[in-house]
Design a protein around this motif. Structure first.
Motif, PDB file in Angstrom:
ATOM      1  N   ARG A  21      -5.376   2.288  -5.064  1.00 36.74           N
ATOM      2  CA  ARG A  21      -5.228   1.454  -3.887  1.00 36.74           C
ATOM      3  C   ARG A  21      -3.643   0.968  -3.921  1.00 36.74           C
ATOM      4  O   ARG A  21      -3.212   0.992  -2.686  1.00 36.74           O
ATOM      5  CB  ARG A  21      -6.240   0.478  -3.767  1.00 36.74           C
ATOM      6  N   ALA A  22      -3.221   0.519  -5.151  1.00 33.56           N
ATOM      7  CA  ALA A  22      -1.867   0.094  -4.813  1.00 33.56           C
ATOM      8  C   ALA A  22      -1.104   1.136  -4.751  1.00 33.56           C
ATOM      9  O   ALA A  22      -0.112   0.801  -3.697  1.00 33.56           O
ATOM     10  CB  ALA A  22      -1.477  -0.743  -6.352  1.00 33.56           C
ATOM     11  N   ALA A  23      -1.114   2.320  -5.255  1.00 26.22           N
ATOM     12  CA  ALA A  23      -0.226   3.530  -4.936  1.00 26.22           C
ATOM     13  C   ALA A  23      -0.402   3.848  -3.364  1.00 26.22           C
ATOM     14  O   ALA A  23       0.588   4.096  -2.781  1.00 26.22           O
ATOM     15  CB  ALA A  23      -0.748   4.535  -5.989  1.00 26.22           C
ATOM     16  N   ASP A  24      -1.491   3.700  -3.048  1.00 27.86           N
ATOM     17  CA  ASP A  24      -1.792   4.119  -1.315  1.00 27.86           C
ATOM     18  C   ASP A  24      -1.088   3.193  -0.709  1.00 27.86           C
ATOM     19  O   ASP A  24      -0.402   3.493   0.245  1.00 27.86           O
ATOM     20  CB  ASP A  24      -3.301   3.952  -0.955  1.00 27.86           C
ATOM     21  N   LEU A  25      -0.630   1.936  -1.246  1.00 25.52           N
ATOM     22  CA  LEU A  25      -0.027   0.835  -0.178  1.00 25.52           C
ATOM     23  C   LEU A  25       1.449   0.969  -0.547  1.00 25.52           C
ATOM     24  O   LEU A  25       1.925   0.236  -0.193  1.00 25.52           O
ATOM     25  CB  LEU A  25      -0.515  -0.377  -0.381  1.00 25.52           C
ATOM     26  N   GLY A  26       1.685   1.671  -1.718  1.00 25.36           N
ATOM     27  CA  GLY A  26       3.110   1.606  -2.063  1.00 25.36           C
ATOM     28  C   GLY A  26       3.505   0.347  -2.864  1.00 25.36           C
ATOM     29  O   GLY A  26       4.741  -0.112  -2.861  1.00 25.36           O
ATOM     30  N   LEU A  27       2.613  -0.266  -3.557  1.00 23.11           N
ATOM     31  CA  LEU A  27       2.768  -1.572  -4.246  1.00 23.11           C
ATOM     32  C   LEU A  27       2.663  -1.013  -5.617  1.00 23.11           C
ATOM     33  O   LEU A  27       1.762  -0.432  -6.108  1.00 23.11           O
ATOM     34  CB  LEU A  27       1.895  -2.644  -3.786  1.00 23.11           C
TER      35      LEU A  27
END
Length: 79
Positions: A21-27
């Protein structure tokens, strides 16, 4: 702002979900978790969940009709 390192033990599936999820959000995972905590502490998450529940309740008949339309009537299938 200075950062403090925290440690937490979570199930492997939760850790993987957080990473994805973090990767999906670029975080980074840390920034993603910080955002979740801030949203929770500010009440944003609760307001969003309440708004979603109200939306679903107000439009349930539309969802029911769409679901009914997708179901194949009995006897309509070929043998």
């Amino acid at each position: 702002m200075a950062k403090t390192q925290l440690g937490a033990r979570v199930d492997a599936d939760v850790a993987e979900l957080a990473k994805k999820r973090a990767a999906d959000l670029g975080l980074s995972v840390g920034d993603y978790l910080a955002r979740l905590v801030q949203d929770d502490a500010s009440g944003l998450r609760a307001r969003a969940v309440d708004a979603a529940a109200r939306f679903l309740a107000e439009h349930q008949d539309v969802f029911d009709e769409a679901e009914d339309a997708q179901q194949t009537p009995r006897g309509a299938r070929a043998a």
